[in-house]
Structures are given as structure tokens and as C-alpha cells.
Design an enzyme around this catalytic site. Structure first.
Site, mmCIF file in Angstrom:
data_model
loop_
_atom_site.group_PDB
_atom_site.id
_atom_site.type_symbol
_atom_site.label_atom_id
_atom_site.label_comp_id
_atom_site.label_asym_id
_atom_site.label_seq_id
_atom_site.Cartn_x
_atom_site.Cartn_y
_atom_site.Cartn_z
ATOM 1 N N ASP A 197 0.878 -1.223 0.034
ATOM 2 C CA ASP A 197 -0.015 0.034 0.140
ATOM 3 C C ASP A 197 0.835 1.186 0.017
ATOM 4 O OD1 ASP A 197 -1.369 2.044 0.783
ATOM 5 O OD2 ASP A 197 -3.198 0.861 1.360
ATOM 6 N N HIS A 198 1.138 1.828 -1.182
ATOM 7 C CA HIS A 198 2.160 2.800 -1.236
ATOM 8 C C HIS A 198 1.824 3.996 -0.103
ATOM 9 C CE1 HIS A 198 -0.604 5.065 -4.209
ATOM 10 N NE2 HIS A 198 0.306 6.217 -3.891
ATOM 11 N N HIS A 260 -5.558 2.837 1.098
ATOM 12 C CA HIS A 260 -5.177 3.855 1.390
ATOM 13 C C HIS A 260 -5.493 4.945 2.875
ATOM 14 C CE1 HIS A 260 -2.980 3.098 -2.195
ATOM 15 N NE2 HIS A 260 -3.825 3.928 -2.825
HETATM 16 C C1 BG6 Z 1 -3.638 4.835 -6.456
HETATM 17 C C2 BG6 Z 1 -4.921 5.123 -6.776
HETATM 18 O O1 BG6 Z 1 -3.529 3.723 -5.632
HETATM 19 O O2 BG6 Z 1 -3.444 6.238 -5.448
HETATM 20 C C3 BG6 Z 1 -5.052 6.374 -7.759
HETATM 21 O O3 BG6 Z 1 -5.397 3.875 -7.714
HETATM 22 C C4 BG6 Z 1 -4.523 7.459 -7.071
HETATM 23 O O4 BG6 Z 1 -6.471 6.565 -8.418
HETATM 24 C C5 BG6 Z 1 -3.359 7.215 -6.333
HETATM 25 O O5 BG6 Z 1 -4.643 8.593 -8.100
HETATM 26 C C6 BG6 Z 1 -3.007 8.275 -5.377
HETATM 27 O O6 BG6 Z 1 -1.711 8.228 -5.216
HETATM 28 P P1 BG6 Z 1 -0.947 9.568 -4.500
HETATM 29 O O7 BG6 Z 1 0.364 8.770 -3.983
HETATM 30 O O8 BG6 Z 1 -0.794 10.324 -5.963
HETATM 31 O O9 BG6 Z 1 -1.618 10.086 -3.238
#
Ligand code: BG6
Length: 511
Positions: A197-198, A260
Site C-alpha cells: 500500500d504505497h 490507503h
Molecule cells: C492509487 C489510486 O492507488 O493512488 C489512484 O489507484 C490514485 O487512483 C493514487 O490517484 C493516489 O496516490 P498518490 O500517492 O498520488 O496520492
């Protein structure tokens, strides 16, 4: 108001470089590889955190030679690296890149991969450690893992490790997530599975643990006695861009909430773990997720809000509405915005609402967690004509600016008693300097050293889906009648404001 500048006092735990290994990226010609994974590996190299004995193998169905694939990575890194590329370092990396082409469903691919791995292992002395990164469409996750297993590539013996990082989405509801967990566990032990989960790679998200458990002053007030509510905003200004096909089947709820957003809730609400051992931390996160009340169908109608963006004019330019985006059904009832009021049923949080909202094409790109404290119990300043005092608030700024702010009341200088709400701000970049990163560095390194703390466990993934499942069900049964219901560039539909206003609260104004 900014805090006086002084040098930070740092207490360092030295990071160790990853174990010798080969990183095998499935889906290596895709966006994630060029935008995040290779730039993150390159950043680890610049920080001396990549192992000396290292190689990368890209796998996709396209026919590249090793040289062509290297050429592609060399061009991409110059566009997507977060720092200037050093030619000497890059050539070290480049020499260690290989490519294998094939169909993910074809057993021959895995035989070819096995041969390539054995050869690379011998050349680079990578000790038989393989990190498989599944940066593919989700329908291939189970298939690839099964095939890797049948080819004997997931067996850990003689001290070698075999680990698999799985991208999101992990399932599209509770049943499919359970089925996927069951399927991959036919081949892998839970300890070999790294569900990424980044958001957990973001500095300020990790800093939540240090802020709460590395300081003595916050934790005593971090509970229902002192906190009025928590509001979490994960707002994007972009629309669905080139991902209309995926997004129209997914929607904001599936795309952002069980993963997230609930990870942010868990980091905010978890109990102190007994140690920073990965299982201890993940146990506490799991407990919080399990304590989130699932909404009854009636409660979904009052506690969850959905929205879809319509067109708007911004600076004389027309932004398209969601329904006219590429690969989106012109009558789509997919939501691009969601706001939910959650309750956590445990001693610490009983009665403290957690409001979360996330959406595309909102007014600002901002992710933050705002913890609003209860007001002072006695209005001492009423005699001076002050009927309402602003509440204290701690805000964890996650992106784009990373930092923490604390809002409190102060006397405005002068002969009369006038109160003003002021902010004490801590900005990461001001104190520690900005270290541009992709957010994947920590996660890749953690996997290379076998630390799964920041990865999702089977039970936490399922717990996330359990929370959103009733909302998915009700929304499916009752298609929206008012879509599109917010203009691109705003803060979403007005119902999201009502969600808080009916309880005398409001979303923080993010300027
Ligand atoms: C991803 C989603 O997991 O996270 C995207 O699939 C979203 O739709 C993205 O834009 C958002 O990541 P960050 O790091 O740009 O907030």
C-alpha cells in the site's frame, strides 16, 4: 507562525542495504515501473542501500531484447528520476538489467525465467534470493504466483528467500479478496507475501508512529476524553486520466478507501504496539480495523456520501466531466468522490467520529489527517465578549507539503482581550531538507531485508473490505440519481458538508 529554526537533534538507526537478490518485475513495460519502481531502485543505489550483488529482470509479453529493454529504462529514468542521474551509477545498474518476454499464462515463460534467473544468479552472486514484483493487472496475480510455484521458483531452501510484492487492488470486495488470499496461499506462506500500500511508504504516514509513540506529550490526550473528532482528506486535482477503463469498474470507494484511507485511520487510531516488531505493529493495526463499526444499510444512507464530477471552466479552460472521459461509460454511475463517517468501537475511540473523504478533480491536491480536540471546558473569556474559542487541532500534512501543525488560541496584542487562532508549523523540508523520493524506496528496501511491517497482512486487507462492503452493497442496489453532483475543481457534493454540519462540525478549510 513558524517555530524558531534550530538544528534537529537526530537519533539514527542506520539502514542496512538490502540482501543480495534479483528483482523480477512482472509488467515491467508499464507505468509503475518507469514512474516509481526503477527511480526508487536508482535512489536506493545512490544511497548505497542496494546490495552490491544485485540484478533486475523485466518480464512482459512484449518482445524486447535485453539491450532494447535497457535502452527503454535508460530513456525512462532520465524522465522520471527524482534526482539528476549520475551516468556512472546508472551504468552499474544498467549492466545488471535483463529481460524475459512471454505470456503470463504460459508455463514456458516461467521455464525461460528460471533459466535466466539461474544465469544471473551465477554472474551476480545473488544467493538465490528472488523478489518478484507483480506490477500487472490484478487478474494475473493468482495466475503468476501459481505458475511461479509450479516452476519451483517460490520454494525457499538452503537459506534462500523468495518474496512476492503484490500491488493493489487486492480483490474488488471481501469475497474476492478472501478468494485471492486463499489462492496465493496454496503457493506461498504469509511471510513471503508483501501486499503493498504505497501510502505506507510516505514519510509523514510513518512519522505518525514516531509522533504518537516517540513523544510523551501527545499520547495521554490521544483519546475520547480530549479528541472531538478526526477528519481525513485525501484529495486529488487530477481526473481519471488514462485509467478510465479500470476506474469506471472500480470507483473512488474501492480505489482509495479499504486501502490507503483506512491505513491512515489505522495509523491514527492504533494502540501502542508492544514493540516495533512487524507482527506487533500489524496486530495493533488489525485490531483497529476490526473495531470499525460496519454500517447497517440504513446507516449507509446517512453516513456515506458519493459524488461524481461534472464539467467546469477553470481559468477559461473547460475541464471535462467524468462521463466524457476516455473509456468511461457516458451514463456511468461510478463515484469519483466518497465521504464516510466511521465509528471505532473501542475504549479509546467510542463516540469520536472519524470523517474521511477522498475524490478526484477536487479543489486542491492534499492529503492530511486533522485531529480536532475538544474546546476548553470553561469559557473564561465570555466577560470579554468572546463566546466561542477555536478548538485545538493537530494536522499531519502528508502531501504535497509534509509536516505537522498545531493550532491554538493566542491573545492578539493590544489593550483589549481578543483571541486569535494561530498555527505552529513544522515542515519536513525546512528541518531535514527535501529528499525527493518516489515513496517506494522504503518499501522495496524493507522487502529486500525481510521486514513486512509496512505491508498489509491477509487479515488487514480483509478487514478493510469488511468496512466498505455494506456501502458497496447499498450503492449497487440504489444507483445514484443526481450524478454528476459536483463541479470539477470544488470540494465535492454539498452532502459531504451536511455529513459534518448536522453534528455541528465542518471540514477544515484547506487554503
Ligand atoms: C492509487 C489510486 O492507488 O493512488 C489512484 O489507484 C490514485 O487512483 C493514487 O490517484 C493516489 O496516490 P498518490 O500517492 O498520488 O496520492
Amino acid at each position: 507562525m513558524a517555530i524558531a529554526q534550530e538544528s534537529p537533534v537526530t537519533t539514527t538507526a542506520k539502514a542496512r542495504a538490502g540482501d543480495p537478490c534479483v528483482v523480477v518485475i512482472f509488467g515491467a513495460a508499464g507505468d509503475l515501473t518507469k514512474r516509481k519502481l526503477v527511480p526508487a531502485l536508482y535512489n536506493l543505489l545512490t544511497q548505497k542501500l542496494l546490495p552490491d550483488r544485485f540484478a533486475v529482470i523485466g518480464v512482459t509479453s512484449a518482445e524486447y531484447s535485453d539491450a532494447e529493454f535497457r535502452e527503454k529504462l535508460s530513456i525512462d529514468i532520465r524522465e522520471f528520476a527524482t534526482t539528476k542521474v549520475d551516468d556512472q551509477l546508472w551504468s552499474w545498474f544498467d549492466e545488471r538489467v535483463r529481460y524475459v518476454a512471454g505470456d503470463f499464462q504460459d508455463p514456458n515463460l516461467y521455464e525461460k525465467l528460471k533459466v535466466s534467473l539461474a544465469a544471473v544468479d551465477k554472474q551476480q552472486h545473488t544467493s538465490g534470493n528472488y523478489l518478484f514484483y507483480l506490477a500487472t493487472a490484478p487478474q494475473f496475480f493468482g495466475e503468476i504466483i501459481g505458475q511461479l510455484g509450479r516452476a519451483g521458483l517460490t520454494t525457499e531452501e538452503n537459506g534462500q528467500w523468495r518474496r512476492v510484492i503484490i500491488e493493489k487492488p487486492f480483490g474488488r470486495d471481501l469475497d474476492s479478496a478472501r478468494a485471492l488470499n486463499k489462492e496465493i496461499k496454496k503457493t506461498l506462506d504469509e511471510g513471503q507475501i508483501y501486499r503493498i500500500d504505497h501510502y505506507l511508504g510516505k514519510e509523514t504516514v510513518q512519522n505518525m508512529l514516531v509522533f504518537r509513540f516517540g513523544n510523551g506529550i501527545f499520547e495521554p490526550v490521544w483519546n475520547r476524553r480530549y479528541i472531538d473528532h478526526v477528519q481525513i482528506t485525501v484529495a486529488e486535482t487530477v481526473g481519471v486520466e488514462l485509467r478510465g477503463g479500470y476506474y469506471d469498474q472500480s470507483g473512488a470507494l474501492r480505489d482509495m478507501v479499504p486501502n490507503h484511507t483506512l491505513q491512515l485511520v489505522a495509523m491514527t487510531a492504533m494502540e501502542p504496539p508492544i514493540s516495533f516488531d512487524s507482527e506487533a505493529v500489524r496486530d495493533e493495526k488489525a485490531k483497529v480495523l476490526h473495531a470499525i463499526q460496519t454500517l447497517s444499510p440504513e446507516a449507509v444512507l446517512t453516513h456515506a456520501v458519493r459524488g461524481q464530477y461534472g464539467p467546469a471552466m477553470t481559468d477559461g479552460k473547460r475541464d471535462p466531466g467524468y462521463r466524457t472521459e476516455a473509456q468511461v461509460n457516458p451514463q456511468s454511475s461510478t463515484e469519483t468522490f466518497v465521504a464516510v463517517q466511521l465509528a471505532i468501537d473501542n475504549w479509546r475511540w467510542a463516540g469520536v467520529p472519524f470523517y474521511v473523504r477522498t475524490g478526484k478533480r477536487l479543489a486542491r491536491r492534499v492529503t492530511e489527517i486533522a485531529i480536532q480536540f475538544k474546546r476548553a471546558p470553561k469559557l473564561l473569556f465570555q466577560e470579554a465578549g468572546i463566546d466561542e474559542m477555536s478548538a485545538n487541532m493537530v494536522v499531519m500534512h502528508i502531501q504535497p507539503d509534509e509536516g505537522i501543525s498545531l493550532r491554538f488560541s493566542a491573545k492578539v496584542p493590544g489593550p483589549t482581550v481578543t483571541l486569535g487562532a494561530v498555527n505552529m508549523n513544522f515542515e519536513y523540508s525546512q528541518y531535514f531538507g527535501a529528499a525527493p523520493a518516489t515513496g517506494y524506496e522504503t518499501l522495496l528496501l524493507d522487502c529486500m531485508v525481510g521486514d513486512p511491517t509496512l505491508f498489509q497482512r491477509d487479515d488487514t486487507v480483509e478487514a478493510g473490505w469488511r468496512v466498505v462492503e455494506p456501502i458497496l452493497d447499498v450503492w449497487k442496489a440504489l444507483p445514484p440519481r443526481d450524478f454528476p453532483n459536483y463541479a470539477s475543481g470544488t470540494w465535492g457534493p454539498s452532502e459531504a458538508d451536511h455529513l459534518m454540519e448536522r453534528e455541528g462540525r465542518h471540514w477544515r478549510i484547506i487554503g
